[in-house]
Design a protein around this motif. Structure first.
Motif, short mmCIF file in Angstrom:
data_model
loop_
_atom_site.label_atom_id
_atom_site.label_comp_id
_atom_site.label_asym_id
_atom_site.label_seq_id
_atom_site.Cartn_x
_atom_site.Cartn_y
_atom_site.Cartn_z
N SER A 49 52.56 37.56 38.78
CA SER A 49 53.50 38.81 38.72
C SER A 49 53.06 39.66 39.76
O SER A 49 53.84 40.59 40.15
CB SER A 49 53.13 39.40 37.29
OG SER A 49 51.79 39.89 37.40
N ARG A 50 52.14 39.51 40.48
CA ARG A 50 51.81 40.39 41.60
C ARG A 50 51.63 39.81 42.93
O ARG A 50 51.11 40.20 44.05
CB ARG A 50 50.06 40.89 41.61
CG ARG A 50 49.81 41.42 40.08
CD ARG A 50 50.40 43.23 40.25
NE ARG A 50 49.67 43.77 39.10
CZ ARG A 50 48.83 44.47 39.33
NH1 ARG A 50 48.13 44.71 40.39
NH2 ARG A 50 48.34 45.39 38.36
N ARG A 51 52.53 38.90 43.15
CA ARG A 51 52.72 37.86 44.09
C ARG A 51 53.20 38.58 45.39
O ARG A 51 52.88 38.41 46.50
CB ARG A 51 53.65 36.66 43.82
CG ARG A 51 54.97 37.05 43.58
CD ARG A 51 55.85 35.78 43.03
NE ARG A 51 57.10 36.20 42.65
CZ ARG A 51 57.32 36.58 41.62
NH1 ARG A 51 56.61 37.01 40.66
NH2 ARG A 51 58.75 37.03 41.16
N GLY A 52 53.87 39.94 45.25
CA GLY A 52 54.58 40.58 46.18
C GLY A 52 53.37 41.31 47.11
O GLY A 52 53.69 41.83 48.12
N ALA A 53 52.27 41.56 46.47
CA ALA A 53 51.27 42.36 46.83
C ALA A 53 50.12 41.55 47.58
O ALA A 53 49.31 41.91 48.16
CB ALA A 53 50.62 43.22 45.92
N LEU A 54 50.29 40.17 47.62
CA LEU A 54 49.18 39.06 47.97
C LEU A 54 49.26 38.66 49.31
O LEU A 54 48.16 38.58 49.73
CB LEU A 54 49.23 37.89 47.09
CG LEU A 54 48.71 38.34 45.75
CD1 LEU A 54 48.99 37.10 44.70
CD2 LEU A 54 47.24 38.83 45.43
N LYS A 75 49.05 29.98 47.14
CA LYS A 75 50.64 29.62 47.39
C LYS A 75 51.58 30.87 47.56
O LYS A 75 52.62 30.92 48.01
CB LYS A 75 51.11 28.87 46.18
CG LYS A 75 50.66 27.57 46.40
CD LYS A 75 51.29 26.67 47.45
CE LYS A 75 50.94 25.14 47.29
NZ LYS A 75 51.35 24.25 48.19
N CYS A 76 51.05 32.03 46.94
CA CYS A 76 51.73 33.23 47.33
C CYS A 76 51.44 34.11 48.44
O CYS A 76 51.86 35.23 48.55
CB CYS A 76 51.54 34.28 45.89
SG CYS A 76 52.12 33.77 44.57
N PHE A 161 38.48 43.46 40.21
CA PHE A 161 38.15 42.12 39.52
C PHE A 161 39.05 42.06 38.57
O PHE A 161 39.25 42.78 37.66
CB PHE A 161 36.60 42.18 39.08
CG PHE A 161 36.40 40.97 38.36
CD1 PHE A 161 36.58 39.75 38.72
CD2 PHE A 161 35.58 40.99 37.21
CE1 PHE A 161 36.10 38.61 38.11
CE2 PHE A 161 35.09 39.96 36.46
CZ PHE A 161 35.37 38.72 36.90
N TRP A 162 40.09 41.05 38.83
CA TRP A 162 41.14 40.70 37.78
C TRP A 162 40.51 39.65 37.10
O TRP A 162 40.20 38.40 37.42
CB TRP A 162 42.28 40.20 38.38
CG TRP A 162 42.93 41.14 39.31
CD1 TRP A 162 42.56 42.37 39.72
CD2 TRP A 162 43.96 40.95 40.43
NE1 TRP A 162 43.57 42.90 40.51
CE2 TRP A 162 44.38 42.10 40.96
CE3 TRP A 162 44.93 39.72 40.69
CZ2 TRP A 162 45.29 42.30 41.89
CZ3 TRP A 162 45.92 40.02 41.41
CH2 TRP A 162 46.18 40.94 42.04
N THR A 163 40.38 39.82 35.45
CA THR A 163 39.64 38.94 34.99
C THR A 163 40.37 38.73 33.40
O THR A 163 40.99 39.69 33.05
CB THR A 163 38.32 39.19 34.65
OG1 THR A 163 37.51 38.09 33.79
CG2 THR A 163 37.95 40.41 33.90
N THR A 164 40.36 37.38 32.87
CA THR A 164 40.81 37.18 31.48
C THR A 164 39.75 36.77 30.76
O THR A 164 38.64 35.92 31.27
CB THR A 164 41.86 36.34 31.65
OG1 THR A 164 41.73 35.08 32.39
CG2 THR A 164 43.22 36.79 32.09
N TYR A 165 39.88 37.08 29.40
CA TYR A 165 38.80 36.19 28.60
C TYR A 165 39.17 36.36 27.26
O TYR A 165 40.16 36.88 26.77
CB TYR A 165 37.39 37.34 28.45
CG TYR A 165 37.93 38.74 27.81
CD1 TYR A 165 37.43 38.93 26.43
CD2 TYR A 165 38.21 39.73 28.39
CE1 TYR A 165 37.84 40.02 25.84
CE2 TYR A 165 38.42 41.04 27.75
CZ TYR A 165 38.35 41.11 26.35
OH TYR A 165 38.59 42.26 25.97
N GLN A 166 38.68 34.83 26.55
CA GLN A 166 39.10 34.68 25.37
C GLN A 166 38.34 35.30 24.38
O GLN A 166 37.11 35.09 24.40
CB GLN A 166 38.92 33.09 25.02
CG GLN A 166 39.56 32.48 23.85
CD GLN A 166 39.63 31.04 23.59
OE1 GLN A 166 39.83 30.42 24.60
NE2 GLN A 166 39.21 30.51 22.59
#
Length: 224
Positions: A49-54, A75-76, A161-166
């Motif tokens: 979703s943030r590929r345009g900024a990468l 890839k982005c 820091f972009w992070t996901t957690y369960q």
């Protein structure tokens, strides 16, 4: 080795359709870094979703394992570094397999162990984004992770820091450690990047697991 798992990220907008198809290797093994966890699909969706900024940004993935979010970033157009514990050579090898499977043989794979000031960590170039999917898995590792993240953010004050957690236990929290290490977290609603679904990128993940997304950065001197 099991069959590679396929992911297809796609979005329509402005009269055109963008899509990205990846494959990542999975190994049927009890060790965590050898297969795709639900959090990785959610973080990869956020990266997409943030590929345009990468393009042109330097991205480091911590605890990368099969490296799905990092591969998406590469890839982005991002300049990606993948890392996993120097004590887990099979995980590092799986990072390399993911790169080769997606025609990215140039991506460096580094042995970085959370909480350890290793030469690999100390010699990193400037970083714009740090990625970590489900790194907050075991409470005994929480402070080591945040020690490493704090070190990186101190060296790169504008980084995130972009992070996901369960969500596994209501008793687990990193709030005190964030305060201790002068960090702040900003929750990111899953619906804001199209991740509030049981099936992402044409896969069976994340399923019915409860996944949260947040962005961690340095707190200002007033604690905000």
């Amino acid at each position: 080795m099991a069959e590679p798992r396929r992911f297809r990220f796609a979005e329509e907008g402005g009269g055109r359709r963008e899509a990205l198809t990846l494959r990542v290797p999975e190994v049927p093994d009890r060790r965590y870094g050898l297969y795709v966890w639900p959090c990785a699909a959610v973080l990869a969706q956020f990266v997409w979703s943030r590929r345009g900024a990468l393009p042109g940004r330097r991205v480091l993935e911590l605890g990368a394992g099969v490296s799905l979010p990092g591969i998406v970033a590469a890839k982005c157009g991002a300049e990606v570094l993948l890392s996993d514990s120097e004590e887990l050579p099979q995980c590092l090898e799986n990072c390399r397999r993911s790169c080769l499977m997606n025609a990215l043989p140039h991506i460096p794979v580094l042995g970085i162990t959370w909480g350890r000031m290793s030469p690999q960590l100390l010699s990193l170039p400037p970083i714009d984004v740090i990625l970590g999917s489900d790194v907050f898995f075991d409470p005994k590792d929480f402070e080591d992770i945040l020690t490493t993240v704090y070190f990186l953010l101190e060296k790169n004050p504008q980084a995130q820091f972009w992070t996901t957690y369960q969500v596994r236990s209501a008793d687990w929290s990193i709030e005190a450690l964030l305060y201790k290490w002068k960090l702040k977290n900003t929750p990111v609603p899953l619906h804001s990047f199209g991740a509030d679904k049981e099936h992402l990128a044409g896969s069976s993940l994340p399923g019915r697991h409860t996944i949260e997304m947040m962005i961690i950065s340095l707190a200002r001197s007033d604690g905000t």
